[in-house]
Design a protein around this motif. Structure first.
Motif, PDB file in Angstrom:
ATOM      1  N   PRO A   1      33.176  -0.388  18.508  1.00 19.19           N
ATOM      2  CA  PRO A   1      32.250  -1.507  18.201  1.00 19.19           C
ATOM      3  C   PRO A   1      32.436  -2.837  19.390  1.00 19.19           C
ATOM      4  CG  PRO A   1      33.877  -1.791  16.328  1.00 19.19           C
ATOM      5  CD  PRO A   1      33.990  -0.556  17.058  1.00 19.19           C
ATOM      6  N   LEU A   2      31.131  -3.620  19.210  1.00 20.93           N
ATOM      7  CA  LEU A   2      31.374  -4.895  19.850  1.00 20.93           C
ATOM      8  C   LEU A   2      30.757  -5.803  19.396  1.00 20.93           C
ATOM      9  CD1 LEU A   2      29.282  -3.155  22.509  1.00 20.93           C
ATOM     10  CD2 LEU A   2      31.306  -3.734  22.867  1.00 20.93           C
ATOM     11  N   VAL A   3      31.558  -6.633  19.802  1.00 20.91           N
ATOM     12  CA  VAL A   3      30.867  -8.308  19.040  1.00 20.91           C
ATOM     13  C   VAL A   3      30.808  -9.024  19.905  1.00 20.91           C
ATOM     14  CG1 VAL A   3      32.197 -10.464  17.574  1.00 20.91           C
ATOM     15  CG2 VAL A   3      32.583  -7.803  17.134  1.00 20.91           C
ATOM     16  N   LEU A   4      29.635  -9.742  20.475  1.00 24.25           N
ATOM     17  CA  LEU A   4      29.646 -10.566  20.838  1.00 24.25           C
ATOM     18  C   LEU A   4      29.730 -11.906  20.369  1.00 24.25           C
ATOM     19  CD1 LEU A   4      25.121  -9.512  21.269  1.00 24.25           C
ATOM     20  CD2 LEU A   4      27.066  -9.110  22.278  1.00 24.25           C
ATOM     21  N   VAL A   5      29.925 -12.646  22.025  1.00 22.98           N
ATOM     22  CA  VAL A   5      30.804 -14.150  21.692  1.00 22.98           C
ATOM     23  C   VAL A   5      29.712 -14.901  22.650  1.00 22.98           C
ATOM     24  CG1 VAL A   5      32.362 -15.694  22.223  1.00 22.98           C
ATOM     25  CG2 VAL A   5      32.572 -12.808  21.525  1.00 22.98           C
ATOM     26  N   PRO A   6      28.956 -15.615  22.782  1.00 24.24           N
ATOM     27  CA  PRO A   6      28.405 -16.036  23.567  1.00 24.24           C
ATOM     28  C   PRO A   6      28.743 -17.429  23.432  1.00 24.24           C
ATOM     29  CG  PRO A   6      26.965 -16.737  21.520  1.00 24.24           C
ATOM     30  CD  PRO A   6      28.369 -15.653  21.115  1.00 24.24           C
ATOM     31  N   PRO A   7      28.324 -17.678  25.055  1.00 19.41           N
ATOM     32  CA  PRO A   7      29.091 -19.866  25.966  1.00 19.41           C
ATOM     33  C   PRO A   7      28.605 -20.815  24.594  1.00 19.41           C
ATOM     34  CG  PRO A   7      27.479 -18.476  27.480  1.00 19.41           C
ATOM     35  CD  PRO A   7      27.724 -18.075  25.676  1.00 19.41           C
TER      36      PRO A   7
END
Length: 425
Positions: free
Chosen positions: A14-20
């Motif tokens: 699974p991926l967790v997106l972490v935006p700037p």
């Protein structure tokens, strides 16, 4: 043979997106060594960004271009143009530009910049030199070209300061002043654990030195309580109380929250299970406490509340409410090189029962787009646009219990624009 029968692809983790973040570090942090620490601490700097950024003036526009050459990262240029949408004879378009040279790319505390504008001051020079090992710094602000020099500050201001992780002390003087105002200002701020206390002296009342020092209207004091590391990757909390000029009481509260939510975007890949969001909330109350008889108007006691929500790397929603008006702002950002940001804000004036709009455009190559594990419950991994969240089972209402380096204050592996502003108070 056994490997041949079991030669099947494992499902992707699974991926967790972490935006700037949209704007970090804030531009005001680049020149904080020119200001009193008293005016920036106690949550004042993040509150200023929360209450002002992307809230354009009604029926006005603003354009800001921030560029840094690839060949020389020590210099950059910021140009701004702002004015009314329907220009009137008494209003005009204001344009200015700032050219900056910075000694160290990673340390914004030693620099010199030139500021030019079509309004006063026409040419302004600012310079600061700070030595982190000793903690001492010197700075100066000098208006070179000015249409009319009225006050003593128009001839220039110089200052000395000392800063450590628990103490900040400094003073400013006007070396070319024609009067006897000395010092122009002085401050002392100390931090003890999570508590912070400070005092500032700004002489405005009294004709002689002894009278000015004894006049409480020349003094301001504040106390604050804060949690957090100063990096947006970890939550933070600030609460402050201030008695300004012995006449105004100010209570403020600011909180930065880092949360994760499920991704409900059909355009995302199946292994993307969550995304990190940033939520900011601030409150400020100002009321008069002196004995002067003033009109019983709303200006004697006022407040404002603001909140912002960054849903992903492209969208930011902000709103604020005050006694006279309410504002809502929406910003869209594309992370090209340079990045492009378009914002629109609507302000509702309740006294006039009118709604007006403002627009803003920003082009930025000063701050890079960085992706990093933001939630301290998650383990720090290699910086990338999308991070593998191995071993994490996404469950509604339940959060994994994993410790990260962010919680322990280790920011060595974090991109420099997401680190705390510095180890000085």
């Amino acid at each position: 043979m056994g490997n041949w029968w079991s030669d099947t692809k494992e499902p992707p983790p699974p991926l967790v997106l972490v935006p700037p973040l949209f704007d970090f570090p804030p531009l005001a942090a680049r020149t904080r060594m020119l200001e009193s620490s008293y005016n920036l601490l106690f949550g004042k700097l993040p509150l200023r960004c929360l209450f002002e950024d992307y809230f354009e003036e009604s029926k006005h526009f603003s354009t800001r271009i921030m560029l840094k050459p690839i060949d020389d990262p020590h210099v950059d240029l910021i140009a701004t143009v702002m004015g009314p949408l329907d220009q009137k004879p008494e209003e005009r378009i204001v344009g200015n530009a700032q050219f900056r040279w910075q000694s160290d790319v990673d340390d914004p505390h030693t620099f010199m910049d030139l500021f030019v504008s079509n309004s006063d001051p026409t040419l302004l020079i600012r310079s600061c030199a700070y030595y982190p090992r000793m903690g001492f710094g010197a700075f100066g602000i000098f208006p070179v070209l000015l249409k009319k020099r009225v006050s003593s500050e128009d001839h220039g201001v110089m200052g000395l300061r000392y800063g450590s992780s628990n103490l900040s002390v400094g003073a400013t003087v006007m070396p070319f002043s024609l009067g006897d105002e000395f010092p122009r200002s002085a401050w002392l701020v100390s931090k003890m654990g999570r508590l912070m206390a400070g005092v500032q002296y700004e002489p405005q009342f009294g004709s002689k030195d002894a009278a000015r020092y004894k006049n409480l209207a020349n003094w301001s004091c504040a106390i604050g309580y804060g949690l957090g590391s100063g990096s947006p990757l970890s939550p933070s909390f600030n609460f402050g109380l201030e008695l300004a000029k012995n006449s105004q009481f100010i209570a403020s509260f600011y909180q930065h929250v880092v949360v994760q939510r499920r991704v409900k975007n059909p355009l995302e890949e199946d292994e993307v299970v969550g995304i990190t969001n940033y939520i900011d909330f601030g409150f400020e109350l100002q009321t008069r406490v002196d004995d002067e008889k003033t009109s019983n108007s709303i200006h004697d006691s006022t407040f404002q509340v603001a909140a912002s929500w960054q849903a992903n790397k492209n969208f930011l929603l902000k709103g604020k409410v005050g006694p006279l008006s309410s504002s809502l702002a929406l910003a869209f950002k594309s992370w090209w090189k340079p990045s492009f940001t378009f914002s629109i804000s609507a302000t509702r004036d309740r006294s006039k029962r009118e709604t007006a709009f403002g627009f803003g455009i920003r082009v930025d190559s000063l701050r890079e787009a960085s992706y990093q594990r933001a939630d301290p419950n998650f383990v720090m991994l290699t910086p990338n646009k999308e991070h593998l969240a191995e071993g994490i089972h996404w469950k509604i209402g339940k959060r994994p219990v994993l410790q990260s380096d962010v919680n322990s204050g280790n920011f060595d592996g974090i991109p420099r624009e997401l680190r705390p502003l510095g180890k000085i108070l």
